[in-house]
Design a protein around this motif. Structure first.
Motif, PDB file in Angstrom:
ATOM      1  N   UNK A   1       0.803  -1.452  -0.060  1.00 54.33           N
ATOM      2  CA  UNK A   1       0.046   0.158   0.015  1.00 54.33           C
ATOM      3  C   UNK A   1       0.856   1.272   0.157  1.00 54.33           C
ATOM      4  N   UNK A   2       1.944   1.369   0.429  1.00 55.42           N
ATOM      5  CA  UNK A   2       3.058   2.278   0.517  1.00 55.42           C
ATOM      6  C   UNK A   2       3.729   2.401  -0.736  1.00 55.42           C
ATOM      7  N   UNK A   3       3.472   1.489  -1.924  1.00 58.77           N
ATOM      8  CA  UNK A   3       4.263   1.685  -3.004  1.00 58.77           C
ATOM      9  C   UNK A   3       5.136   1.101  -3.216  1.00 58.77           C
ATOM     10  N   UNK A   4       5.895   0.595  -2.063  1.00 60.19           N
ATOM     11  CA  UNK A   4       7.265  -0.236  -1.965  1.00 60.19           C
ATOM     12  C   UNK A   4       7.094  -1.570  -2.758  1.00 60.19           C
ATOM     13  N   UNK A   5       8.107  -1.765  -3.561  1.00 66.11           N
ATOM     14  CA  UNK A   5       8.193  -2.932  -4.372  1.00 66.11           C
ATOM     15  C   UNK A   5       8.293  -4.433  -3.706  1.00 66.11           C
ATOM     16  N   UNK A   6       7.509  -5.176  -3.892  1.00 67.25           N
ATOM     17  CA  UNK A   6       7.594  -6.657  -3.615  1.00 67.25           C
ATOM     18  C   UNK A   6       8.149  -7.687  -4.738  1.00 67.25           C
ATOM     19  N   UNK A   7       9.338  -8.080  -4.374  1.00 65.87           N
ATOM     20  CA  UNK A   7      10.022  -8.973  -5.329  1.00 65.87           C
ATOM     21  C   UNK A   7       9.420 -10.524  -5.679  1.00 65.87           C
ATOM     22  N   UNK A   8       9.383 -11.103  -4.401  1.00 65.62           N
ATOM     23  CA  UNK A   8       8.938 -12.635  -4.353  1.00 65.62           C
ATOM     24  C   UNK A   8       7.703 -12.826  -3.415  1.00 65.62           C
ATOM     25  N   UNK A   9       7.057 -14.019  -3.627  1.00 61.05           N
ATOM     26  CA  UNK A   9       6.081 -14.649  -2.727  1.00 61.05           C
ATOM     27  C   UNK A   9       6.105 -16.014  -3.048  1.00 61.05           C
ATOM     28  N   UNK A  10       4.890 -16.711  -2.482  1.00 60.31           N
ATOM     29  CA  UNK A  10       4.745 -18.091  -2.681  1.00 60.31           C
ATOM     30  C   UNK A  10       3.280 -18.049  -3.564  1.00 60.31           C
ATOM     31  N   UNK A  11       3.431 -19.204  -4.667  1.00 58.31           N
ATOM     32  CA  UNK A  11       2.419 -19.256  -5.470  1.00 58.31           C
ATOM     33  C   UNK A  11       1.941 -20.798  -5.615  1.00 58.31           C
ATOM     34  N   UNK A  12       0.520 -21.172  -5.798  1.00 59.46           N
ATOM     35  CA  UNK A  12       0.245 -22.329  -6.390  1.00 59.46           C
ATOM     36  C   UNK A  12      -0.208 -22.091  -7.697  1.00 59.46           C
ATOM     37  N   UNK A  13       0.276 -22.944  -8.732  1.00 58.17           N
ATOM     38  CA  UNK A  13       0.024 -22.712 -10.113  1.00 58.17           C
ATOM     39  C   UNK A  13      -0.516 -24.190 -10.399  1.00 58.17           C
ATOM     40  N   UNK A  14      -1.475 -24.121 -11.519  1.00 57.12           N
ATOM     41  CA  UNK A  14      -2.255 -25.430 -12.249  1.00 57.12           C
ATOM     42  C   UNK A  14      -1.895 -25.221 -13.567  1.00 57.12           C
ATOM     43  N   UNK A  15      -1.320 -26.168 -14.211  1.00 55.12           N
ATOM     44  CA  UNK A  15      -1.031 -26.016 -15.616  1.00 55.12           C
ATOM     45  C   UNK A  15      -1.484 -27.367 -16.085  1.00 55.12           C
ATOM     46  N   UNK A  16      -2.270 -27.284 -17.221  1.00 50.88           N
ATOM     47  CA  UNK A  16      -3.019 -28.553 -17.738  1.00 50.88           C
ATOM     48  C   UNK A  16      -3.140 -28.049 -19.398  1.00 50.88           C
ATOM     49  N   UNK A  17      -3.932 -29.380 -19.735  1.00 45.03           N
ATOM     50  CA  UNK A  17      -4.245 -29.394 -21.214  1.00 45.03           C
ATOM     51  C   UNK A  17      -5.454 -30.292 -21.365  1.00 45.03           C
ATOM     52  N   UNK A  18      -6.375 -30.171 -22.429  1.00 43.79           N
ATOM     53  CA  UNK A  18      -7.083 -31.117 -23.101  1.00 43.79           C
ATOM     54  C   UNK A  18      -6.908 -31.553 -24.442  1.00 43.79           C
ATOM     55  N   UNK A  19      -6.926 -32.336 -24.693  1.00 47.29           N
ATOM     56  CA  UNK A  19      -6.421 -33.016 -25.815  1.00 47.29           C
ATOM     57  C   UNK A  19      -7.532 -34.179 -26.733  1.00 47.29           C
ATOM     58  N   UNK A  20      -7.532 -34.081 -28.112  1.00 47.28           N
ATOM     59  CA  UNK A  20      -8.446 -34.958 -28.878  1.00 47.28           C
ATOM     60  C   UNK A  20      -7.567 -35.313 -29.948  1.00 47.28           C
ATOM     61  N   UNK A  21      -7.217 -36.785 -29.959  1.00 48.11           N
ATOM     62  CA  UNK A  21      -6.422 -37.505 -31.177  1.00 48.11           C
ATOM     63  C   UNK A  21      -7.550 -38.373 -31.866  1.00 48.11           C
ATOM     64  N   UNK A  22      -7.725 -38.341 -33.010  1.00 48.48           N
ATOM     65  CA  UNK A  22      -8.496 -39.214 -33.993  1.00 48.48           C
ATOM     66  C   UNK A  22      -7.894 -39.352 -35.326  1.00 48.48           C
ATOM     67  N   UNK A  23      -8.472 -40.635 -35.722  1.00 49.70           N
ATOM     68  CA  UNK A  23      -7.906 -41.047 -37.139  1.00 49.70           C
ATOM     69  C   UNK A  23      -8.198 -42.340 -37.572  1.00 49.70           C
ATOM     70  N   UNK A  24      -7.435 -42.876 -38.766  1.00 50.78           N
ATOM     71  CA  UNK A  24      -7.980 -43.935 -39.377  1.00 50.78           C
ATOM     72  C   UNK A  24      -6.490 -44.586 -39.771  1.00 50.78           C
ATOM     73  N   UNK A  25      -6.556 -45.952 -39.688  1.00 48.74           N
ATOM     74  CA  UNK A  25      -5.412 -46.648 -39.910  1.00 48.74           C
ATOM     75  C   UNK A  25      -5.809 -48.068 -40.963  1.00 48.74           C
ATOM     76  N   UNK A  26      -5.307 -48.154 -41.918  1.00 51.88           N
ATOM     77  CA  UNK A  26      -5.580 -49.168 -42.904  1.00 51.88           C
ATOM     78  C   UNK A  26      -4.344 -49.992 -43.356  1.00 51.88           C
TER      79      UNK A  26
END
Length: 783
Positions: A365-390
C-alpha cells in the motif's frame, strides 16, 4: 472392486450356458496377427528385436510396476520412476534415446502424445494384463504409425479374447503401503460369434520419496464379433492417475545454494548419508545456514496449513473400432477408426518465486516493491486425437508384402491458472484478467503411407525393402507461460505463432540368411523426425529447432541350439541435428533438448541363454556402446562474482560423450522352474551417465548395480472350488542388497566470476533415485 467381481461372475455363469466353440481358432489368431502386422517386423526381418509373450506380460502386471521395467530386461534399455518404486511416473531410454524418440503403438494405433512425442507410462497402469504380445525393435526398425523412431519402436497388441468363460482376480501388497488389485474376465464365445471381455486394475502407493503418494488405474471393455473370414472389434481402454510428483528428484540444495559446489556433494549416496535421501523440493523446502548446516520444512500456506503435495492429475480414454478380414487365400486387410480424449493438469507449490515469472508487478500500500512470494499454479491441457489406420497384406510362398495408410489429427488446448498467492493484500499489476495466465491452442496433422516387402529367395535367403512417406503439419498459437518485460512494471506473455510443415521420406532395406538354427542379417535405414513442442517453447539460448535425421546400420547373427541360444547385433547410428538432452529440465520436469549438428552411437548388443537341465536356465545380455558428439556448441550461463548476468559463453565440442548414454548396460538371470515353482534372480549393471554434454565427471551419475528376486508358485486345482482352476502365489524382492543410487537426474551449471571458470563451473544436480530394499507379495485366483 466387489461390484466388478460380482458382475464378472454373473457374466461368466450366463456365458457357461451359451458358450460355443465351433469356430476355427487358428484362423481367428491369424486375423489377430493382421492387426499389428503393419507396424511389426516380418518373419526373418533384418532388425534387432525382442519379443514378449502373453505369459511374460501378464505375470509382470502383478508387480504393479510400469511396462518399461519389463522392457529393461532386454539389451540397451533403461527404466526409472520418479517415486523410486517403478510405479507412477515412469521413463525409459533405448540406446540412450529418451521417450520422445521411441515410437509406441497399441494394435497399430500410435500411443505417443503428438506434441510431446512421448508416452506417459503413468497413464498405462497394468497394461500388461491386457496384452497378448509385445515387440521391441531397436534402432529405426520397420515402418510404423505415428512419430518417428530414433531409439526404437514398441508394438503392443491386446490379447485375443478367451473363447471359454474365464475370470482372474489378483491382489498385491508391499513396501511403502503399495497395493495393486485387478480383475479380468471373458464371457467366452456366445452364440458362436460374440465375446465380451473386460478388466479393471489399480495401483496405489505412499512412494519412496516424500510427497509421491498416488493412485492410478486402467480399465478395459471389449466387444468382438467373429464371422467366417472376418472379425469386428470395439475396444475402450481408459486410464486415470493422481500421483505425487518429484520431477526435480532429490535436489542438492535450493535455487540460491548448491550443496554440490558449496558442500562437496558428489552423488545421491552422499545425499542419502546426510539424511536427505527422500528430500523432494516440490514438497518441502531446504534452508541452508551457509555454514554447512540446513533445515528441511514442509511448505505452508498463509493460514498455517501444510501444502499437501504436487500432483499430476490426468484422465485418458482410448476408443478403437477395427475390422480385419481375409478377402482371398493370399490377401488380408485391417482397418481401424480411433479416438482418444485426454484431460489433466499439474498442481504445484512454487516457493519464493519472483512475481515477474508470472508477469506480475507487486507493491504494498505504501508503493514499496515486492519481489517474491509463494504461489500455487495449475498447468494443464485438454486433447483430442483421432484418425484412421488401414493395412493390406499379400502373402504367398515367396512374397510377404504389407502396405498401409495412417491419417491422424490432433487438437489441444494448453492452459494455466494461478490458484494462490501468499500475500493476498498486495497490489498486483498483470497483463491478464482473473487467474488464467496463459492459454494456447495446437493442431497437428500426421499423414503417412508405407509399403514393405519381404522376398523369400530360397530356403536360406530373404531380402527386405521398406518405403515410407510422412507429412507433418503443426500449428500452435496463443499465449505461452513465459513473460517479457515491456517496461519497469509491465510484462507481456510470449506469443506463440508456430506454423511448420515437414515432409520425410524414410527408406529401409536389408538381407537375411537363415538355416539350421543360424540367422544372420544386415540392414540400412534412414529416417527423419520433426521437433517437439518444447523445442519451440523452451529452447532458451539455443538456435531455432531443426528436424533431425538418422542413418542406421544393423548387422547381426543369432544361433538357436537344442538347449542354448546366442546372438550379437552391431549397430552404427549416424545423426544429423540429433535432439539431445541438455541436462536441464523445464519447470514441470520435462527433459529439455537441443539440436547437435553431428553425433553418432555405435555399439554391440549381446545375448545368450543356456539350459543345462530342463528346470534351470542361465541367461544374460549386454549392451556396449560409444555415444559421441562430433560438432556441438554449448551455451553456458555466465555471471560476474556478484552474480550479475553477463553475455553467455559458447564452448565447442568435437569429441564429447552424449548425455544420459551409458557405455555399458548388463543383465544377468538365473531361472529355476520345476513343476509349479519358479525362482528368478536378476542382476543388472549400468555404467556412468553424464548429465550434460560436456563429459564432466562432476556432473555425472556413477555406475550402479542392483539385484531383484522373483518367487512364484502355481497350484492347479484338481477339484475346482467355486469354479476356481488355479491359484498363484508370488513375491518380488527388489534391490535385495539395499543399494542407494540414482538412475537418472538433471544438471545445472554456470560460469561465475573467477571462482567458477569454464573448467570448474558452479553446478547443482538433481538425483532421481530408486528405493532401497523393498518387496511386493501377490495372490492371483483364476476361474
Amino acid at each position: 472392486m466387489k461390484k466388478i467381481v460380482l458382475f464378472s461372475a454373473t457374466l461368466i455363469s450366463v456365458a457357461g450356458a451359451n458358450a460355443q466353440t465351433h469356430l476355427d481358432t487358428t484362423k481367428i489368431h491369424q486375423l489377430e496377427d493382421v492387426v499389428v502386422k503393419g507396424v511389426r517386423a516380418q518373419e526373418n526381418a533384418p532388425f534387432a528385436m525382442a519379443d514378449f509373450k502373453k505369459s511374460d506380460l501378464q505375470n509382470f502386471s502383478k508387480s504393479g510396476k510400469e511396462l518399461p521395467f519389463l522392457f529393461a530386461n532386454t539389451p540397451g534399455i533403461l527404466a526409472w520412476s520418479e517415486n523410486g518404486l517403478g510405479i507412477g511416473t515412469t521413463y525409459m531410454r533405448i540406446r540412450g534415446a529418451a521417450g520422445s524418440r521411441i515410437n509406441v503403438t497399441l494394435d497399430g494405433v500410435s500411443l505417443n502424445s503428438p506434441e510431446d512425442q512421448t508416452v506417459f507410462w503413468v497413464n498405462m497402469n497394468s497394461y500388461g494384463s491386457l496384452l497378448g504380445s509385445a515387440q521391441i525393435l531397436r534402432g529405426i526398425g520397420s515402418s510404423t504409425n505415428g512419430d518417428g523412431a530414433f531409439g526404437g519402436t514398441i508394438s503392443l497388441a491386446t490379447a485375443t479374447p478367451n473363447f471359454e468363460p474365464s475370470a482372474e482376480v489378483t491382489g498385491s501388497f508391499g513396501s511403502y503401503n503399495t497395493y495393486h488389485a485387478g480383475v479380468n474376465f471373458s464371457t467366452g464365445l456366445l452364440w458362436n460369434h460374440l465375446i465380451f471381455d473386460g478388466a479393471y486394475h489399480e495401483t496405489a502407493t505412499d512412494g519412496y520419496l516424500h510427497g509421491t503418494s498416488g493412485r492410478s488405474g486402467s480399465y478395459y471393455g471389449g466387444l468382438t464379433y467373429i464371422g467366417h473370414n472376418f472379425q469386428i472389434k470395439y475396444k475402450n481402454i481408459g486410464n486415470f492417475e493422481k500421483t505425487g510428483q518429484a520431477w526435480n528428484g532429490v535436489t542438492a540444495g535450493n535455487d540460491d545454494y548448491s550443496m554440490n559446489s558449496y558442500m562437496g556433494i558428489k552423488t545421491y549416496e552422499d545425499m542419502y548419508n546426510l539424511g536427505l535421501g527422500k528430500f523432494n523440493s516440490l514438497y518441502e523446502s531446504f534452508t541452508p545456514d551457509w555454514e554447512g548446516g540446513y533445515t528441511i520444512s514442509r511448505y505452508q500456506l498463509e493460514d498455517g496449513t501444510f501444502w499437501d503435495k504436487a500432483t499430476d492429475n490426468f484422465y485418458q480414454n482410448h476408443n478403437i473400432l477395427s475390422v480385419t478380414w481375409n478377402s482371398s487365400t493370399h490377401w488380408s486387410h485391417s482397418a481401424a477408426l480411433h479416438y482418444t480424449y485426454g484431460h489433466g493438469y499439474y498442481k504445484e507449490f512454487r516457493s519464493n518465486n519472483k512475481f515477474e515469472k508470472f508477469g506480475m508487478y507487486a507493491t504494498k500500500d505504501d508503493n514499496s516493491f515486492v519481489k517474491k512470494s509463494d504461489f500455487i499454479r495449475r498447468k494443464g491441457m485438454t486433447q483430442h486425437t483421432y484418425g484412421i489406420v488401414y493395412n493390406a497384406n499379400y502373402k504367398d510362398k515367396n512374397w510377404d508384402i504389407v502396405g498401409g495408410v495412417n491419417l491422424q489429427q490432433f487438437r489441444a488446448n494448453h492452459f494455466g491458472y494461478i490458484d494462490y498467492i501468499k500475500d493476498s493484500n498486495l497490489n498486483i499489476q498483470k497483463p491478464y484478467s482473473g487467474n488464467k495466465y496463459y492459454n494456447s491452442d495446437a493442431h497437428k496433422y500426421d499423414y503417412s503411407v508405407f509399403a514393405k516387402a519381404n522376398y523369400h529367395i530360397n530356403s536360406m535367403w530373404d531380402i527386405f525393402a521398406d518405403l515410407q512417406y510422412r507429412h507433418i503439419d503443426y500449428k500452435t498459437n496463443g499465449l505461452n507461460d513465459k513473460f517479457y518485460k515491456v517496461n519497469s512494471n509491465t510484462y507481456k506473455n510470449q506469443e506463440l505463432n508456430i506454423d511448420k510443415k515437414y515432409d520425410f521420406f524414410n527408406p529401409k532395406a536389408g538381407i537375411s540368411f537363415h538355416q539350421n538354427g543360424h540367422k544372420a542379417y544386415f540392414s540400412i535405414a534412414y529416417a527423419g523426425r520433426e521437433p517437439e513442442r518444447n523445442n519451440f517453447t523452451d529452447n532458451g539460448s539455443y538456435p531455432a529447432p531443426k528436424p533431425e535425421h538418422m542413418l542406421d546400420f544393423e548387422l547381426g547373427y543369432q544361433f538357436s541350439g537344442n538347449n542354448w541360444n546366442a546372438g550379437a547385433n552391431l549397430y552404427y547410428m549416424n545423426y544429423d541435428n540429433q535432439f539431445v538432452q541438455t541436462g536441464a529440465k523445464s519447470d514441470i520436469g520435462e527433459n529439455l533438448t537441443t539440436n547437435i549438428k553431428k553425433s553418432y552411437r555405435i555399439g554391440i548388443e549381446l545375448s545368450a541363454d543356456w539350459s543345462p537341465v530342463k528346470w534351470f536356465t542361465i541367461a544374460g545380455n549386454a549392451a556396449l556402446s560409444q555415444n559421441k558428439i562430433k560438432d556441438f556448441d554449448e551455451v553456458v550461463e555466465t555471471y560476474d562474482e556478484n552474480w550479475v548476468e553477463q553475455p553467455s559463453t559458447t564452448i565447442h565440442y568435437d569429441n564429447s560423450t552424449l548425455s544420459f548414454s551409458p557405455s555399458t548396460i548388463l543383465n544377468g538371470f538365473l531361472n529355476f522352474h520345476y513343476q509349479g515353482i519358479s525362482a528368478v534372480w536378476h542382476t543388472n549393471f549400468v555404467s556412468r551417465q553424464y548429465m550434460d554434454n560436456s563429459e564432466n565427471k562432476d556432473r555425472s551419475l556413477p555406475s550402479y548395480s542392483q539385484t531383484n528376486i522373483n518367487l512364484k508358485y502355481t497350484h492347479h486345482m484338481s477339484k475346482h472350488i467355486m469354479g476356481m482352476k488355479e491359484v498363484v502365489f508370488g513375491i518380488d524382492l527388489n534391490n535385495i542388497f539395499n543399494r542407494h543410487y540414482a538412475a537418472s537426474g538433471w544438471a545445472y551449471s554456470a560460469i561465475v566470476g573467477k571462482d567458477y571458470p569454464a573448467d570448474n563451473r558452479y553446478y547443482q544436480l538433481g538425483y532421481v533415485p530408486m528405493a532401497g530394499f523393498n518387496m511386493m507379495g501377490n495372490i492371483t485366483l483364476r476361474f
